[in-house]
Design an enzyme around this catalytic site. Structure first.
Site, PDB file in Angstrom:
ATOM      1  N   GLY A   1       0.792  -1.224   0.000  1.00 31.08           N
ATOM      2  CA  GLY A   1       0.000   0.000   0.000  1.00 31.08           C
ATOM      3  C   GLY A   1       0.818   1.264   0.000  1.00 31.08           C
ATOM      4  O   GLY A   1       0.305   2.340   0.293  1.00 31.08           O
TER       5      GLY A   1
ATOM      6  N   ASP B   1       1.754  -0.671 -14.225  1.00 30.52           N
ATOM      7  CA  ASP B   1       2.441  -1.328 -13.115  1.00 30.52           C
ATOM      8  C   ASP B   1       2.900  -2.732 -13.482  1.00 30.52           C
ATOM      9  O   ASP B   1       4.035  -3.130 -13.207  1.00 30.52           O
ATOM     10  CB  ASP B   1       1.524  -1.403 -11.890  1.00 30.52           C
ATOM     11  CG  ASP B   1       1.357  -0.065 -11.203  1.00 30.52           C
ATOM     12  OD1 ASP B   1       1.706   0.962 -11.825  1.00 30.52           O
ATOM     13  OD2 ASP B   1       0.883  -0.032 -10.060  1.00 30.52           O
TER      14      ASP B   1
ATOM     15  N   GLY C   1       3.632  -0.103  -6.237  1.00 30.11           N
ATOM     16  CA  GLY C   1       3.207  -1.202  -7.094  1.00 30.11           C
ATOM     17  C   GLY C   1       3.345  -2.569  -6.467  1.00 30.11           C
ATOM     18  O   GLY C   1       3.649  -3.544  -7.151  1.00 30.11           O
ATOM     19  N   SER C   2       3.085  -2.668  -5.169  1.00 29.10           N
ATOM     20  CA  SER C   2       3.217  -3.961  -4.497  1.00 29.10           C
ATOM     21  C   SER C   2       2.262  -4.998  -5.076  1.00 29.10           C
ATOM     22  O   SER C   2       2.628  -6.170  -5.240  1.00 29.10           O
ATOM     23  CB  SER C   2       2.987  -3.805  -2.989  1.00 29.10           C
ATOM     24  OG  SER C   2       1.709  -3.242  -2.728  1.00 29.10           O
ATOM     25  N   SER C   3       1.036  -4.598  -5.405  1.00 29.73           N
ATOM     26  CA  SER C   3       0.068  -5.558  -5.941  1.00 29.73           C
ATOM     27  C   SER C   3       0.512  -6.084  -7.303  1.00 29.73           C
ATOM     28  O   SER C   3       0.353  -7.270  -7.603  1.00 29.73           O
ATOM     29  CB  SER C   3      -1.328  -4.923  -6.042  1.00 29.73           C
ATOM     30  OG  SER C   3      -1.351  -3.883  -6.994  1.00 29.73           O
TER      31      SER C   3
ATOM     32  N   ALA D   1       3.672  -6.268  -8.410  1.00 28.74           N
ATOM     33  CA  ALA D   1       4.839  -7.130  -8.197  1.00 28.74           C
ATOM     34  C   ALA D   1       4.403  -8.512  -7.712  1.00 28.74           C
ATOM     35  O   ALA D   1       4.897  -9.540  -8.189  1.00 28.74           O
ATOM     36  CB  ALA D   1       5.791  -6.481  -7.195  1.00 28.74           C
TER      37      ALA D   1
ATOM     38  N   GLY E   1       2.289   2.649  -2.628  1.00 28.30           N
ATOM     39  CA  GLY E   1       2.306   3.341  -3.909  1.00 28.30           C
ATOM     40  C   GLY E   1       3.452   2.904  -4.798  1.00 28.30           C
ATOM     41  O   GLY E   1       3.701   3.507  -5.843  1.00 28.30           O
TER      42      GLY E   1
END
Length: 320
Positions: free
Chosen positions: A103, A152, A107-109, A111, A105
């Site tokens: 969370g 992303d 781009g964890s989701s 990745a 910002g």
């Protein structure tokens, strides 16, 4: 058999939110990664574990549901959607390890999604290439978020610093862009899906006002592309500051994000802006000759992450 994959986080330099509506964007992969390991489950259930964030759940992949056993949900929806699309629902154990703040910002989701799909394809011996993987990962994000940019997942897949044109053509910058940046992030996590929907609703309520803003953000990104090719840091910084103003207009900045942005500028950053979806998360500051001062200024109230751009994209392999 064990399948492993990893994918990098990213930072958006220009074009967040406007890219959802077909405008260009510029983003770069950074040297923080999400790591996924998949192996056959020792029980008759599929298990997801993320020790770094204290999360564990039993997965019901066929129904896209889960039973929480530890921690708080968040990234789990991307795991479930990936499983639904790329898994035969046999019992497996998935472990996530990540040095990307969830969370934030960065781009964890994306990745996590790219790494999960790559590991699943390896596990099932499914052939894939980076183009198909980036497409599939984008479909997962879109299913979870409702509306999602392909940026992303493109960056997490390919790595490097990339420009996404209006016609969705991906160009990798050949220039060695080694500008000194500091990333600041707040403990208030952003919700990408919610922010994208909020901007969409604002746009629908005020089309004659917001549509020109979205278009201007696209034009700004194209100016930034030329500035990056020329390594004109002063112009890049100026455009970053303008871009932050546009993000204010579409309502994604927060008190915490703007505090970091202005703390960075007062400490000597020539450009600083929110990066990512907003509503929490991160800012990025361009600060030639002032890296330590800017980092110290941000760290007084918030967190900093020292990152470097990386050309390394997704990586995956199988161990027998």
């Amino acid at each position: 058999m064990i399948a492993k994959a990893s994918a990098p986080a990213k930072t958006i330099l220009f074009g967040e939110h406007s890219v959802v509506y077909g405008e260009p964007a510029i983003a770069g992969a950074v040297n923080k990664r999400a790591y996924i390991t998949i192996k056959e489950s020792e029980s008759e259930r599929s298990i997801f574990k993320a020790p770094d964030i204290g999360f564990e759940a039993v997965l019901l992949s066929k129904e896209k549901k889960y039973v929480l056993t530890k921690g708080k949900p968040g990234i789990i929806r991307y795991i479930l959607e990936s499983l639904y699309r790329a898994h035969d629902h046999s019992p497996i154990e998935i472990t996530l390890s990540s040095n990307v703040p969830i969370g934030s910002g960065l781009g964890s989701s994306a990745a996590v999604t790219v790494a999960t799909l790559a590991a699943l394809y390896r596990y099932h011996n499914v052939r894939f290439n980076k183009r198909s993987l980036a497409h599939d990962a984008h479909m997962v994000e879109q299913a979870v978020q409702g509306v999602a940019s392909p940026l992303d997942t493109l960056v997490s897949t390919y790595g490097g610093l990339v420009y996404l044109s209006r016609n969705k053509k991906v160009e990798r910058f050949k220039v060695n862009f080694d500008a000194p940046f500091v990333v600041g992030y707040t403990t208030k996590h952003g919700n990408t899906g919610k922010m994208v929907k909020d901007v969409k609703n604002l746009k629908m309520r005020n089309p004659k006002i917001i549509n020109p803003v979205i278009s201007s953000m696209g034009n700004l990104t194209n100016y930034a592309k030329q500035a990056i090719l020329k390594k004109d840091y002063n112009k890049i910084g100026e455009l970053m500051n303008i871009n932050h103003g546009f993000l204010d207009v579409i309502g994604v900045n927060t008190l915490e994000l703007s505090r970091m942005v202005y703390n960075a500028r007062e400490a000597g950053a020539i450009g600083s802006k929110t990066t990512g979806a907003g509503g929490g998360g991160s800012i990025i500051a361009l600060c030639p000759g002032k890296v330590d001062e800017v980092a110290e200024a941000i760290a007084r109230d918030d967190n900093i992450l020292k990152v470097k751009f990386t050309r390394r994209g997704v990586s995956s392999r199988v161990y027998m």
